[in-house]
Design a protein around this motif. Structure first.
Motif, PDB file in Angstrom:
ATOM      1  N   GLY A  88       0.829  -1.197   0.000  1.00  0.00           N
ATOM      2  CA  GLY A  88       0.000   0.000   0.000  1.00  0.00           C
ATOM      3  C   GLY A  88       0.864   1.248   0.000  1.00  0.00           C
ATOM      4  N   THR A  89       0.214   2.372   0.027  1.00  0.00           N
ATOM      5  CA  THR A  89       0.897   3.659   0.011  1.00  0.00           C
ATOM      6  C   THR A  89       1.215   4.092   1.440  1.00  0.00           C
ATOM      7  OG1 THR A  89      -0.270   4.280  -1.993  1.00  0.00           O
ATOM      8  CG2 THR A  89       0.703   6.068  -0.712  1.00  0.00           C
ATOM      9  N   HIS A  90       2.427   4.584   1.631  1.00  0.00           N
ATOM     10  CA  HIS A  90       2.881   5.045   2.942  1.00  0.00           C
ATOM     11  C   HIS A  90       3.281   6.506   2.838  1.00  0.00           C
ATOM     12  CE1 HIS A  90       3.064   1.056   4.883  1.00  0.00           C
ATOM     13  NE2 HIS A  90       3.136   0.671   3.617  1.00  0.00           N
ATOM     14  N   SER A  91       2.816   7.303   3.771  1.00  0.00           N
ATOM     15  CA  SER A  91       3.154   8.726   3.824  1.00  0.00           C
ATOM     16  C   SER A  91       4.086   8.943   5.014  1.00  0.00           C
ATOM     17  CB  SER A  91       1.882   9.561   3.983  1.00  0.00           C
ATOM     18  OG  SER A  91       2.199  10.923   4.103  1.00  0.00           O
ATOM     19  N   TRP A  92       5.365   9.159   4.729  1.00  0.00           N
ATOM     20  CA  TRP A  92       6.370   9.340   5.778  1.00  0.00           C
ATOM     21  C   TRP A  92       6.562  10.827   6.075  1.00  0.00           C
ATOM     22  CZ3 TRP A  92       8.732   5.852   8.834  1.00  0.00           C
ATOM     23  CH2 TRP A  92       8.554   4.506   8.502  1.00  0.00           C
ATOM     24  N   THR A  93       6.672  11.157   7.354  1.00  0.00           N
ATOM     25  CA  THR A  93       7.009  12.509   7.786  1.00  0.00           C
ATOM     26  C   THR A  93       8.087  12.426   8.865  1.00  0.00           C
ATOM     27  OG1 THR A  93       5.198  12.497   9.400  1.00  0.00           O
ATOM     28  CG2 THR A  93       4.755  13.550   7.272  1.00  0.00           C
ATOM     29  N   ALA A  94       8.802  13.511   9.005  1.00  0.00           N
ATOM     30  CA  ALA A  94       9.812  13.632  10.061  1.00  0.00           C
ATOM     31  C   ALA A  94       9.481  14.869  10.872  1.00  0.00           C
ATOM     32  CB  ALA A  94      11.208  13.745   9.459  1.00  0.00           C
ATOM     33  N   LYS A  95       9.685  14.774  12.170  1.00  0.00           N
ATOM     34  CA  LYS A  95       9.412  15.883  13.090  1.00  0.00           C
ATOM     35  C   LYS A  95      10.702  16.159  13.852  1.00  0.00           C
ATOM     36  CE  LYS A  95       5.273  15.852  15.030  1.00  0.00           C
ATOM     37  NZ  LYS A  95       4.147  15.618  15.967  1.00  0.00           N
ATOM     38  N   ALA A  96      11.190  17.403  13.781  1.00  0.00           N
ATOM     39  CA  ALA A  96      12.438  17.780  14.458  1.00  0.00           C
ATOM     40  C   ALA A  96      12.143  18.671  15.656  1.00  0.00           C
ATOM     41  CB  ALA A  96      13.365  18.501  13.496  1.00  0.00           C
ATOM     42  N   TYR A  97      12.885  18.441  16.736  1.00  0.00           N
ATOM     43  CA  TYR A  97      12.754  19.201  17.982  1.00  0.00           C
ATOM     44  C   TYR A  97      14.095  19.820  18.333  1.00  0.00           C
ATOM     45  CZ  TYR A  97       8.488  16.486  18.915  1.00  0.00           C
ATOM     46  OH  TYR A  97       7.244  15.910  18.854  1.00  0.00           O
ATOM     47  N   ASP A  98      14.050  20.989  18.998  1.00  0.00           N
ATOM     48  CA  ASP A  98      15.269  21.529  19.592  1.00  0.00           C
ATOM     49  C   ASP A  98      15.142  21.466  21.118  1.00  0.00           C
ATOM     50  OD1 ASP A  98      13.756  23.753  20.411  1.00  0.00           O
ATOM     51  OD2 ASP A  98      14.635  25.098  18.932  1.00  0.00           O
ATOM     52  N   ALA A  99      16.197  21.846  21.821  1.00  0.00           N
ATOM     53  CA  ALA A  99      16.218  21.714  23.283  1.00  0.00           C
ATOM     54  C   ALA A  99      15.170  22.590  23.970  1.00  0.00           C
ATOM     55  CB  ALA A  99      17.615  22.052  23.812  1.00  0.00           C
ATOM     56  N   ALA A 100      14.732  23.660  23.297  1.00  0.00           N
ATOM     57  CA  ALA A 100      13.728  24.548  23.890  1.00  0.00           C
ATOM     58  C   ALA A 100      12.301  24.038  23.670  1.00  0.00           C
ATOM     59  CB  ALA A 100      13.859  25.948  23.302  1.00  0.00           C
ATOM     60  N   GLY A 101      12.171  22.924  22.938  1.00  0.00           N
ATOM     61  CA  GLY A 101      10.848  22.352  22.680  1.00  0.00           C
ATOM     62  C   GLY A 101      10.194  22.857  21.406  1.00  0.00           C
ATOM     63  N   ASN A 102      10.896  23.687  20.633  1.00  0.00           N
ATOM     64  CA  ASN A 102      10.376  24.111  19.346  1.00  0.00           C
ATOM     65  C   ASN A 102      10.359  22.913  18.412  1.00  0.00           C
ATOM     66  OD1 ASN A 102      10.236  26.954  20.028  1.00  0.00           O
ATOM     67  ND2 ASN A 102      12.459  26.929  19.933  1.00  0.00           N
ATOM     68  N   VAL A 103       9.332  22.810  17.574  1.00  0.00           N
ATOM     69  CA  VAL A 103       9.172  21.623  16.730  1.00  0.00           C
ATOM     70  C   VAL A 103       8.686  22.017  15.342  1.00  0.00           C
ATOM     71  CG1 VAL A 103       6.825  21.221  17.592  1.00  0.00           C
ATOM     72  CG2 VAL A 103       8.103  19.338  16.587  1.00  0.00           C
ATOM     73  N   THR A 104       9.123  21.246  14.353  1.00  0.00           N
ATOM     74  CA  THR A 104       8.684  21.409  12.964  1.00  0.00           C
ATOM     75  C   THR A 104       8.470  20.030  12.367  1.00  0.00           C
ATOM     76  OG1 THR A 104       9.958  23.435  12.669  1.00  0.00           O
ATOM     77  CG2 THR A 104       9.312  22.282  10.681  1.00  0.00           C
TER      78      THR A 104
END
Length: 105
Positions: A88-104
């Motif tokens: 099937g189709t898979h949608s991969w994402t990555a989530k990055a964090y810094d030490a202050a808790g900021n995330v993208t």
């Protein structure tokens, strides 16, 4: 008997600087390329590039919104072993964090 003479003194001024990290990291999946197709069971490396003005503390990998791995140091890579059960189709994402808790994502 105790007498209060009213003597007092004031300390020298102390200068403080506050620099709260409010800059979110950047992250992108660098491989495999979007739209890649596989026809045999194998292990594929899901690679992400992440950076931050202070430093990246971790990158999380998600397959269709389900967390599969947490990597706390570069290189940010997840080895995805799949079989026909993963067809099937898979949608991969990555989530990055810094030490202050900021995330993208």
């Amino acid at each position: 008997m105790l007498y209060c003479t009213g003597n007092s003194s004031t300390s020298s001024a102390v200068s403080l600087t506050v620099n709260i990290d409010a800059t979110a990291p950047t992250v992108s999946i660098t491989s495999p390329a979007s739209g890649a197709s596989y026809t045999t069971a194998q292990t594929v490396s899901i690679n992400a590039s992440a950076s931050d003005n202070v430093g990246v503390s971790r990158v999380e990998f998600y397959d269709n919104g389900v967390q599969k791995s947490i990597v706390t140091a570069a290189p940010f890579t997840y080895a995805w072993a799949f079989t026909s059960a993963n067809n099937g189709t898979h949608s991969w994402t990555a989530k990055a964090y810094d030490a202050a808790g900021n995330v993208t994502t």
